[in-house]
Design an enzyme around this catalytic site. Structure first.
Site, PDB file in Angstrom:
ATOM      1  N   GLN A   1       0.638  -1.267   0.024  1.00  0.00           N
ATOM      2  CA  GLN A   1       0.165  -0.542  -0.330  1.00  0.00           C
ATOM      3  C   GLN A   1       0.965   1.078   0.233  1.00  0.00           C
ATOM      4  OE1 GLN A   1      -3.168  -0.934   3.329  1.00  0.00           O
ATOM      5  NE2 GLN A   1      -4.047  -0.991   1.929  1.00  0.00           N
TER       6      GLN A   1
ATOM      7  N   GLU B   1      16.710  29.613 -15.846  1.00  0.00           N
ATOM      8  CA  GLU B   1      15.350  30.830 -15.505  1.00  0.00           C
ATOM      9  C   GLU B   1      14.334  31.455 -14.596  1.00  0.00           C
ATOM     10  OE1 GLU B   1      15.317  31.718 -18.897  1.00  0.00           O
ATOM     11  OE2 GLU B   1      16.387  30.051 -19.744  1.00  0.00           O
TER      12      GLU B   1
ATOM     13  N   GLU C   1      11.956  30.865  -5.596  1.00  0.00           N
ATOM     14  CA  GLU C   1      12.179  31.460  -5.214  1.00  0.00           C
ATOM     15  C   GLU C   1      10.917  33.014  -6.693  1.00  0.00           C
ATOM     16  OE1 GLU C   1      14.528  28.602  -2.189  1.00  0.00           O
ATOM     17  OE2 GLU C   1      15.149  29.865  -4.523  1.00  0.00           O
TER      18      GLU C   1
ATOM     19  N   HIS D   1      13.471   2.791  -5.552  1.00  0.00           N
ATOM     20  CA  HIS D   1      14.233   1.668  -6.822  1.00  0.00           C
ATOM     21  C   HIS D   1      15.248   1.146  -5.582  1.00  0.00           C
ATOM     22  CE1 HIS D   1      12.800   2.919 -10.350  1.00  0.00           C
ATOM     23  NE2 HIS D   1      13.925   1.929 -11.064  1.00  0.00           N
ATOM     24  N   GLY D   2      15.501   1.951  -4.106  1.00  0.00           N
ATOM     25  CA  GLY D   2      16.256   1.378  -3.175  1.00  0.00           C
ATOM     26  C   GLY D   2      17.679   1.625  -3.262  1.00  0.00           C
ATOM     27  N   GLY D   3      18.789   0.957  -2.723  1.00  0.00           N
ATOM     28  CA  GLY D   3      20.292   0.882  -3.619  1.00  0.00           C
ATOM     29  C   GLY D   3      20.873   0.856  -4.647  1.00  0.00           C
TER      30      GLY D   3
END
Length: 163
Positions: free
Chosen positions: A55, A139, A143, A114-116
């Site tokens: 989940q 561009e 901020e 993807h982990g490691g």
């Protein structure tokens, strides 16, 4: 290019086009990261099921897909309005800010799924993770986009009347 003394105005108008283009590039990065994450989640076996069966993985995929669609809608709106000959300073800034920030989040989630393998040099998500950083600056950083959006909102707002 324009009349004498109007160079700054012309230069600023071109940023609207470039900001929309950067938003579109970030959108493409996010979509690729999502595709990589989805494929990995569906094929990665763990604990007798796929990563996609969990989940928390499903929640991340839903969050990623929703962010991507939000970016797409803002980017398409800015491009469409520009094609209609309208001023798109606010819309382009919104698209650029949202697309680059959401792409960063989507790519980060893809890397996490993807982990490691996500940080292995040469993998697609590792490359996207490095490359999205530049788009967040081109561009105008986030901020700067916030200041542009606020300036345009305040310029177009009707001041309250005194009673």
């Amino acid at each position: 290019l324009g009349e004498a003394g109007q160079g700054f105005k012309v230069a600023m108008a071109t940023l609207d086009v470039f900001r929309t283009s950067v938003a579109a590039a970030a959108l493409g990065f996010a979509r690729r990261a999502f595709d990589e994450a989805l494929a990995h989640a569906m094929s990665r076996k763990m604990f007798g099921q796929t990563l996609a069966d969990f989940q928390l993985t499903q929640a991340k995929l839903a969050e990623m897909a929703t962010g991507i669609d939000a970016c797409a809608l803002l980017t398409y709106r800015a491009a469409w309005q520009r094609d209609q000959g309208r001023k798109v300073t606010k819309e382009a800034a919104m698209a650029k800010m949202t697309a680059t920030e959401n792409a960063q989040r989507v790519i980060d989630m893809a890397l996490q799924l993807h982990g490691g393998l996500g940080v292995k040099v040469g993998t697609r998500v590792e490359r996207l993770y490095r490359e999205i950083r530049a788009l967040r600056i081109y561009e105008g950083a986030t901020e700067v986009q916030q200041l542009i959006i606020a300036r345009e909102l305040l310029r177009d707002a009707t001041p309250p009347t005194k009673e």
